[in-house]
Motif scaffolding. Structure first.
Motif, PDB file in Angstrom:
ATOM      1  N   ILE A 150       3.436   4.008 -36.819  1.00  0.00           N
ATOM      2  CA  ILE A 150       3.376   2.604 -36.424  1.00  0.00           C
ATOM      3  C   ILE A 150       2.389   2.371 -35.288  1.00  0.00           C
ATOM      4  CG2 ILE A 150       5.416   3.001 -34.988  1.00  0.00           C
ATOM      5  CD1 ILE A 150       4.241  -0.353 -36.488  1.00  0.00           C
ATOM      6  N   ASN A 151       2.260   3.340 -34.367  1.00  0.00           N
ATOM      7  CA  ASN A 151       1.333   3.107 -33.253  1.00  0.00           C
ATOM      8  C   ASN A 151      -0.129   3.298 -33.631  1.00  0.00           C
ATOM      9  OD1 ASN A 151       1.643   5.820 -33.568  1.00  0.00           O
ATOM     10  ND2 ASN A 151       2.065   6.278 -31.434  1.00  0.00           N
ATOM     11  N   SER A 152      -0.401   3.597 -34.903  1.00  0.00           N
ATOM     12  CA  SER A 152      -1.771   3.585 -35.407  1.00  0.00           C
ATOM     13  C   SER A 152      -2.087   2.286 -36.143  1.00  0.00           C
ATOM     14  CB  SER A 152      -2.002   4.773 -36.357  1.00  0.00           C
ATOM     15  OG  SER A 152      -1.881   5.998 -35.683  1.00  0.00           O
ATOM     16  N   SER A 153      -1.103   1.398 -36.242  1.00  0.00           N
ATOM     17  CA  SER A 153      -1.284   0.121 -36.919  1.00  0.00           C
ATOM     18  C   SER A 153      -1.827  -0.932 -35.956  1.00  0.00           C
ATOM     19  CB  SER A 153       0.061  -0.344 -37.497  1.00  0.00           C
ATOM     20  OG  SER A 153      -0.032  -1.662 -37.989  1.00  0.00           O
ATOM     21  N   PRO A 154      -2.577  -1.901 -36.455  1.00  0.00           N
ATOM     22  CA  PRO A 154      -3.008  -3.014 -35.585  1.00  0.00           C
ATOM     23  C   PRO A 154      -1.837  -3.773 -34.984  1.00  0.00           C
ATOM     24  CG  PRO A 154      -4.253  -2.998 -37.649  1.00  0.00           C
ATOM     25  CD  PRO A 154      -3.167  -1.986 -37.804  1.00  0.00           C
ATOM     26  N   LEU A 155      -0.651  -3.683 -35.589  1.00  0.00           N
ATOM     27  CA  LEU A 155       0.524  -4.367 -35.048  1.00  0.00           C
ATOM     28  C   LEU A 155       0.930  -3.799 -33.696  1.00  0.00           C
ATOM     29  CD1 LEU A 155       2.756  -4.534 -38.276  1.00  0.00           C
ATOM     30  CD2 LEU A 155       1.132  -6.243 -37.439  1.00  0.00           C
ATOM     31  N   TRP A 156       0.558  -2.538 -33.451  1.00  0.00           N
ATOM     32  CA  TRP A 156       0.990  -1.882 -32.204  1.00  0.00           C
ATOM     33  C   TRP A 156       0.395  -2.556 -30.968  1.00  0.00           C
ATOM     34  CZ3 TRP A 156       4.880   1.119 -31.234  1.00  0.00           C
ATOM     35  CH2 TRP A 156       4.935   1.846 -30.056  1.00  0.00           C
ATOM     36  N   ASN A 157      -0.744  -3.206 -31.142  1.00  0.00           N
ATOM     37  CA  ASN A 157      -1.365  -3.888 -29.998  1.00  0.00           C
ATOM     38  C   ASN A 157      -0.517  -5.036 -29.482  1.00  0.00           C
ATOM     39  OD1 ASN A 157      -3.647  -2.192 -30.215  1.00  0.00           O
ATOM     40  ND2 ASN A 157      -4.587  -3.555 -31.721  1.00  0.00           N
ATOM     41  N   PHE A 158       0.418  -5.519 -30.289  1.00  0.00           N
ATOM     42  CA  PHE A 158       1.274  -6.637 -29.885  1.00  0.00           C
ATOM     43  C   PHE A 158       2.666  -6.176 -29.461  1.00  0.00           C
ATOM     44  CE2 PHE A 158      -1.818  -8.111 -32.979  1.00  0.00           C
ATOM     45  CZ  PHE A 158      -2.342  -9.250 -32.382  1.00  0.00           C
ATOM     46  N   CYS A 159       2.862  -4.847 -29.417  1.00  0.00           N
ATOM     47  CA  CYS A 159       4.175  -4.302 -29.055  1.00  0.00           C
ATOM     48  C   CYS A 159       4.256  -4.011 -27.569  1.00  0.00           C
ATOM     49  CB  CYS A 159       4.460  -3.019 -29.839  1.00  0.00           C
ATOM     50  SG  CYS A 159       4.636  -3.258 -31.616  1.00  0.00           S
ATOM     51  N   ARG A 160       5.424  -4.216 -27.012  1.00  0.00           N
ATOM     52  CA  ARG A 160       5.698  -3.879 -25.624  1.00  0.00           C
ATOM     53  C   ARG A 160       6.614  -2.662 -25.594  1.00  0.00           C
ATOM     54  NH1 ARG A 160       9.215  -7.534 -21.312  1.00  0.00           N
ATOM     55  NH2 ARG A 160       9.211  -6.025 -19.601  1.00  0.00           N
ATOM     56  N   VAL A 161       6.143  -1.574 -24.978  1.00  0.00           N
ATOM     57  CA  VAL A 161       6.893  -0.324 -24.952  1.00  0.00           C
ATOM     58  C   VAL A 161       7.890  -0.352 -23.799  1.00  0.00           C
ATOM     59  CG1 VAL A 161       6.746   2.186 -24.744  1.00  0.00           C
ATOM     60  CG2 VAL A 161       4.947   0.921 -25.956  1.00  0.00           C
ATOM     61  N   MET A 162       9.149  -0.109 -24.125  1.00  0.00           N
ATOM     62  CA  MET A 162      10.215  -0.055 -23.126  1.00  0.00           C
ATOM     63  C   MET A 162      10.902   1.296 -23.247  1.00  0.00           C
ATOM     64  SD  MET A 162      11.719  -3.917 -23.623  1.00  0.00           S
ATOM     65  CE  MET A 162      12.684  -3.846 -22.124  1.00  0.00           C
ATOM     66  N   LYS A 163      10.939   2.067 -22.165  1.00  0.00           N
ATOM     67  CA  LYS A 163      11.473   3.426 -22.196  1.00  0.00           C
ATOM     68  C   LYS A 163      12.879   3.476 -21.601  1.00  0.00           C
ATOM     69  CE  LYS A 163       6.916   5.616 -21.815  1.00  0.00           C
ATOM     70  NZ  LYS A 163       6.074   6.588 -21.069  1.00  0.00           N
ATOM     71  N   LEU A 164      13.729   4.283 -22.230  1.00  0.00           N
ATOM     72  CA  LEU A 164      15.071   4.545 -21.710  1.00  0.00           C
ATOM     73  C   LEU A 164      15.034   5.869 -20.959  1.00  0.00           C
ATOM     74  CD1 LEU A 164      17.175   3.582 -24.857  1.00  0.00           C
ATOM     75  CD2 LEU A 164      16.560   2.158 -22.907  1.00  0.00           C
ATOM     76  N   THR A 165      15.518   5.865 -19.731  1.00  0.00           N
ATOM     77  CA  THR A 165      15.404   7.046 -18.869  1.00  0.00           C
ATOM     78  C   THR A 165      16.733   7.701 -18.558  1.00  0.00           C
ATOM     79  OG1 THR A 165      15.530   5.626 -16.896  1.00  0.00           O
ATOM     80  CG2 THR A 165      13.333   6.115 -17.774  1.00  0.00           C
ATOM     81  N   LYS A 166      17.859   7.070 -18.934  1.00  0.00           N
ATOM     82  CA  LYS A 166      19.172   7.616 -18.588  1.00  0.00           C
ATOM     83  C   LYS A 166      19.952   7.885 -19.875  1.00  0.00           C
ATOM     84  CE  LYS A 166      20.914   5.869 -14.967  1.00  0.00           C
ATOM     85  NZ  LYS A 166      21.563   4.963 -13.980  1.00  0.00           N
TER      86      LYS A 166
END
Length: 368
Positions: A150-166
């Motif tokens: 998915i992160n090789s798709s043009p759609l990925w440019n519109f995604c906001r990455v949110m990471k879980l750390t706990k």
């Protein structure tokens, strides 16, 4: 029957909408009755989500996707109305899906909603870790697999990455079986004394890196179980169509077909004992919790069916009868044939990839 006051007449027509609104009423009032669609990339993962469905069944995704693929959803259909009313779509195990699946949904949503925005302006949450298994692309190079994510798709440019750390799961874990996690040999502590306790196999598994190692561990632990071992042989045959010549039928005999091992097909001879844990390798009935990856325990070994108890998902404890099924390899073979066998494999052990979509359990690792 009379229409409930809290629902409009339009709501009672579309059963898909009613299913998505069939949650805790007080919680739905607080959220203003908004519809949330939970989907997953595999059947067993969908069982872990409230009201979950597989992405292929909910979105009508084609099995073999390509750059021009779209979802099989028609305008003004019940599925289209569900998408129009949905406020949020949660897609679990997103890194396992080919990028063309997301692009197909994006094109379909834009067409249904007639809005030229990403996914028709709907909020889509893509879950899971990219360090886990990526899309399976047949005979592909490393570059091809990376290009399919998915992160090789043009759609990925519109995604906001949110990471879980706990890690909330480990913090809330209070089971002694989960606390006592340590590498051991090929053994499950307390196997014979707890083999009829459904909680025992529900919370334990041995993880191994390859299918060959998994089969070795399963055979070893199966031999430790008491009781008679029953052997079930498959019925293998060639397809009789225009693509199969008579010469092939002579070359590829039944004995040869019995020896073929490939993805999605197990061995010619399956050996089971009462009490053994097994895993489904086909989707049978999602509503009853019978999906690819569901863990069960054999309670009775019949001639035509196996009586099993479900050990995972939301239907834990339910008794099910598992019949033989006709299994057909999808790709990778020069001939077309079918195998009629129980869609089950012994699951004292499983591969690490397979465990990523299962419930949490105490695990023992076995090196190859």
């Amino acid at each position: 029957m009379p229409v409930p006051i809290e629902f409009s007449a339009d709501d009672t027509v579309n059963i898909l909408v009613l299913d998505e609104l069939d949650y805790d009423r007080f919680e739905m009032v607080r959220s203003k009755g908004e519809i949330v669609i939970n989907v997953a990339s595999s059947g067993i993962a969908s069982l872990l989500l409230p009201g979950g469905r597989t992405a292929h069944s909910r979105f009508g995704l084609p099995i073999n996707v390509h750059e021009s693929s779209t979802c099989s959803i028609l305008q003004k259909s019940p599925q289209a109305e569900l998408f129009i009313r949905a406020k949020l779509i949660i897609w679990d195990e997103a890194p396992m899906m080919h990028r063309y699946c997301f692009e197909a949904l994006d094109k379909t949503m834009k067409s249904i909603l007639q809005v030229d925005k990403l996914f028709g302006g709907k909020v889509v949450v893509l879950r899971r870790d990219f360090r886990q298994i990526l899309p399976v692309v047949l005979k592909a190079s490393r570059q091809d697999i990376v290009h399919a994510t998915i992160n090789s798709s043009p759609l990925w440019n519109f995604c906001r990455v949110m990471k879980l750390t706990k890690n909330m799961r480990l913090q809330s874990c209070s089971s002694p079986s989960n606390v006592d996690e340590r590498p051991t040999g090929i053994r499950l502590p307390g196997l014979l004394s707890n083999m009829y306790d459904s909680d025992y196999f529900q919370g334990r598994a041995i993880l191994a890196p390859t299918n060959e190692c998994v089969e070795f561990v399963n055979d070893h632990l199966m031999s430790l179980l008491l009781g008679e071992e029953k052997v079930y042989l498959s019925s293998d045959s060639m397809f009789r169509d225009e693509q199969t010549m008579e010469d092939n039928a002579e070359i590829y005999s039944t004995e040869f077909l019995n020896t073929i091992r490939c993805s999605g097909l197990r061995s010619h001879a399956l050996k089971f004992k009462i009490g053994a844990p097994v895993m489904l390798i086909r989707n049978i009935d999602q509503a009853k919790g019978l999906c690819n990856g569901t863990k069960l325990q054999i309670i009775r070994t019949g001639i035509h069916v196996l009586s099993c108890k479900i050990l995972s998902g939301k239907n834990i404890g339910d008794m099910m009868f598992i019949p033989r099924m006709t299994l057909i390899p999808s790709t990778g073979l020069p001939i077309k044939f079918q195998k009629r066998q129980f869609p089950l494999i012994v699951s004292f052990a499983m591969t690490i990839n397979k465990s990523q979509v299962s419930n949490s359990f105490a695990c023992w690792f076995v090196s190859s």
